[in-house]
Write an enzyme that holds these catalytic residues in place. Structure first.
Site, mmCIF file in Angstrom:
data_model
loop_
_atom_site.group_PDB
_atom_site.id
_atom_site.type_symbol
_atom_site.label_atom_id
_atom_site.label_comp_id
_atom_site.label_asym_id
_atom_site.label_seq_id
_atom_site.Cartn_x
_atom_site.Cartn_y
_atom_site.Cartn_z
ATOM 1 C CB CYS A 310 -0.924 0.201 1.130
ATOM 2 S SG CYS A 310 -0.102 -0.169 2.729
ATOM 3 C CG HIS A 753 -3.662 0.213 4.847
ATOM 4 N ND1 HIS A 753 -3.229 -0.710 3.867
ATOM 5 C CD2 HIS A 753 -4.790 0.982 4.473
ATOM 6 C CE1 HIS A 753 -4.079 -0.440 2.823
ATOM 7 N NE2 HIS A 753 -4.978 0.329 3.322
#
Length: 799
Positions: A310, A753
């Site tokens: 990510c 994330h």
């Protein structure tokens, strides 16, 4: 007439080391899931689309390879009427293609212009091997993405106190409170203490940590995580890291605990980390619980998560939303670059990603997912898998070549460097020029007031975020649980004021020989078209950088940076004598961004400069590892000294042949030795450290052509000062507005994330709005004001 190419001597099955590109085209994102399928060359195993772009035909024309295997894949339709099952382990499920897809294949010969029987000639063995071979994507993706946890000196050298049998009733609750869950056993003395309050797990009052603070006992094991096969959560409080203990069975038996009789009763730290990462799914809903409506079209294409990728997806989305990168790499009307190996060509892969993200060709709902009548689920797009670009970006890099989560800001700097080093065809320019500007540093002797100005070209700034904790109200009726720190918000202006503020540095004046020191201040000499800003919200805890959630207030309205413009040398200012610049040590200019990151972690400046010099002046992480390994060096706090023999400094000039021979005697190849000596100023000891810090670097193969290469480089580039004068421009007003941000959720930049928020024009809406790019999911953002406060990287566009 039967095709004669099926008997070709060049036709052979792929070896285990060969990449087979049988999932998507190497020059665009058309794939085997498209109606026309994908043509895989049966000679070199390049994958080419055969739709309107027909990159397969283009490959055949350049390579003269006639036979291709066409693969078409149809996904077995999945029904979504409830949330997907939660992931319970940090690994990719071993699900076969047959479980998910129906696949058809056929062979075609371009030269014969006919379909060919798959059972003829050498085809059966070759086709079977192609279909069974590990694809390139699988080689890159389906490596276990379990965190790499290793032992440390505290687990390896653990000395336990006198053995005793810990009775079962004493393993029932914390020794300092009545908590019966989240219990950690000190392996040194057998004390049982509760852990910290854990996300997605059980409560905790941090009594295990309290025990460590009182006794300095470092290693503890979580009782609820013990399994009969010897797996367990082991934490080293001294390292502030999860570790492994090779002698865990014996260490537990020392306290009378038979691990074979234990049963796992609680989530592991890894499992809770996964759940925390997955909580970003919940941010895809509005406050009333409705799922955000996906956005489709040009510039609204998501990128699949390749396993902890990510950080890459977020940076790519921000970069290709900028005009400079779009103009450089998005050429939908032009044929792709001519490359013998498209998958290994950075230019091809950057253009492939630009086309994928910006064209809108792949931005449509995933039709393979069908919501039930009663489900409010809105299908998102499949997303694109930039596996080939990820491979090229990470090739030879110690961190980005792994499947671990990485620092998005460091990835940005690495990618900008790769783009700049890559060739740029005529009539195109390096898009990184849009980021470049000049900072002017002013040094003034406190004693004699003489000054020196120095200009440095940069492509980013890393600003310190001041930390002001809010006062906590302690409730006497509450448990012993340590409350979470809260911080007062700060403004972007305050951060910039600190970044450009004056500071005192310890230097001896070459003019008056005073040791009183200097004042130093850096201001903008020019401004870029795009200003990349890294907000440093870190605090060093047990020598480990820990992220702090300090809110930084950044508005949507344009603002000017005119107040941070350098006025240059003024009339009446006396310059410091130039001969001071002849000092060899002054020729080493540390990587400013890395230096600031290290100083923010609490390392003294002298140590930071020495670490950067020893490790090739690359990045903060490599330098930090060097610092930890050299903490006990007697000269660690001595000022950096570069001898005359090391005048090659950070990257230029020849190297001493004797030094290369000395390193060769240590088993280090000549190319690596040459590169290391150049990067470390000719210092053999530091060069050896550099080699071990850069194990994947192939080194310098120029050998005797170093001088010629240096001359060629000099001929093709201007001097540093001339280049600096061209970077950015000094026109005022310097008005900027926030264009995009990369946000991070998690306690560490190497976990958690990343997502991106980008300001865009949304179809059928007036004006601009913020759009959230969360891997393959692209939606109109609803909580951007909150996200802006905690962004990790900001991109400001000049108006």
């Amino acid at each position: 007439m039967a095709c004669q190419h099926v008997h070709s001597a060049e036709l052979r099955a792929p070896t285990p080391a060969q990449s087979v590109y049988r999932e998507d085209c190497t020059q665009c994102f058309d794939s085997i899931d498209d109606p026309t399928g994908l043509n895989v060359c049966l000679y070199c195993f390049n994958g080419g689309c055969c739709s309107d772009r027909d990159h397969a035909r283009l490959h055949q024309q350049t390579s003269k390879h006639p036979l291709v295997l066409n693969i078409k894949r149809t996904r077995k339709r999945a029904k979504r009427d409830e949330p997907p099952q939660k992931i319970s382990k940090l690994a990719i499920a071993a699900e076969t293609e047959e479980d998910r897809y129906d696949t058809t294949t056929s062979v075609r010969c371009y030269e014969c212009d006919a379909d060919v029987d798959k059972s003829s000639g050498k085809l059966p063995a070759v086709v079977d091997a192609v279909l069974k071979a590990n694809t390139f994507a699988r080689q890159a993706e389906v490596q276990a993405w379990e965190q790499e946890i290793t032992p440390c000196e505290h687990t390896l050298c653990l000395k336990q106190e006198s053995a005793r049998q810990i009775e079962s009733q004493d393993l029932g609750h914390c020794s300092m409170c009545e908590l019966k869950e989240n219990l950690w056993l000190c392996l040194q003395c057998g004390n049982l203490g509760c852990g910290r309050n854990q996300f997605g797990g059980f409560g905790g009052n941090s009594h295990g940590l309290k025990h460590t603070e009182l006794t300095s006992h470092a290693v503890a094991v979580k009782l609820g995580s013990l399994t009969p096969d010897g797996a367990a959560d082991i934490y080293c409080y001294a390292c502030n890291e999860e570790r492994t203990d090779p002698e865990l069975v014996a260490h537990l038996a020392h306290w009378g605990i038979n691990i074979a009789e234990r049963e796992k009763t609680e989530k592991s730290l890894t499992e809770m980390q996964i759940e925390q990462n997955l909580k970003w799914e919940f941010s895809m809903t509005t406050q009333d619980g409705k799922e955000l409506k996906p956005i489709f079209g040009e510039g609204f294409t998501g990128l699949k998560n390749l396993g902890n990728s990510c950080y890459l997806a977020s940076v790519l989305q921000c970069l290709f939303s900028l005009p400079a990168f779009a103009a450089r790499y998005y050429h939908s009307k032009e044929p792709p670059p001519s490359a013998q190996l498209p998958a290994e060509d950075l230019e091809t892969q950057l253009r492939k990603v630009a086309d994928g993200i910006l064209s809108g060709r792949y931005s449509y709902p995933d039709t393979d997912v069908v919501a039930s009548e009663d489900s409010a689920y809105i299908p998102h797009q499949k997303g694109l898998a930039p596996a080939m670009l990820k491979h090229l970006i990470g090739r030879g890099h110690e961190e980005f070549s792994t499947m671990r989560q990485q620092d998005a800001f460091e990835l940005l700097l690495h990618l900008l460097k790769l783009v700049t080093r890559s060739p740029h065809p005529s009539l195109t320019q390096d898009p990184v020029n849009a980021f470049r500007f000049v900072m002017e540093q002013r040094l003034q002797c406190i004693s004699c007031n003489r000054v020196r100005y120095r200009s440095d070209e940069q492509d980013n700034i890393s600003i310190p975020v001041p930390v002001r904790r809010k006062l906590r109200v302690i409730n006497s009726d509450s448990s012993d649980e340590k409350p979470k720190d809260e911080f007062e918000p700060v403004t972007l202006k305050e951060c910039l004021d600190i970044f450009t503020g004056a500071e005192e540095v310890e230097l001896t004046c070459p003019a008056c020989n005073s040791k009183a020191g200097f004042t130093k201040r850096s201001l903008f000499k020019t401004f870029p078209d795009v200003l990349a800003v890294n907000a440093r919200r870190f605090e060093l805890v047990n020598w480990v950088p820990t992220k702090l959630d300090v809110p930084v207030v950044v508005g949507d309205d344009p603002f000017t940076l005119d107040a941070y413009m350098s006025s240059g040398q003024q009339d009446g200012e006396d310059p410091l004598p130039e001969e001071a610049a002849a000092d060899p040590a002054s020729r080493f200019s540390p990587n400013q961004a890395a230096l600031e990151q290290l100083e923010a972690m609490g390392f003294p400046r002298v140590r930071c400069e020495k670490a950067l010099h020893a490790t090739g002046n690359t990045d903060a992480d490599t330098a930090m590892n060097w610092l930890f390994a050299h903490m006990e060096d007697p000269d660690i706090d001595a000022p950096l000294q570069i001898t005359a023999s090391g005048s090659g400094g950070g990257g230029g000039g020849g190297v001493d042949a004797e030094s290369v021979e000395m390193m060769a005697a240590m088993g280090i190849g000549a190319p690596q030795a040459r590169k290391a000596l150049k990067e470390t100023g000719g210092d053999v000891n530091r060069a050896v450290d550099w080699v071990f810090s850069h194990p994947d670097d192939q080194g310098d193969f120029e050998d005797d052509d170093d001088d010629a290469a240096a001359a060629a480089a000099a001929a093709s580039s201007t001097t540093a000062s001339e280049g600096a004068s061209r970077a950015g421009n000094s026109d005022l007003p310097a008005k900027f507005r926030l264009q995009s941000i990369v946000c991070h959720k998690g306690a560490s930049i190497h976990a958690g994330h990343y997502v991106a928020f980008i300001r865009k024009h949304i179809p059928d809406e007036s004006g601009e709005a913020w759009v959230l790019f969360n891997d393959e999911k692209v939606v109109k953002a609803v909580d951007v004001e909150e996200m802006k406060k905690f962004a990790y990287v900001y991109f400001f566009r000049r108006l």
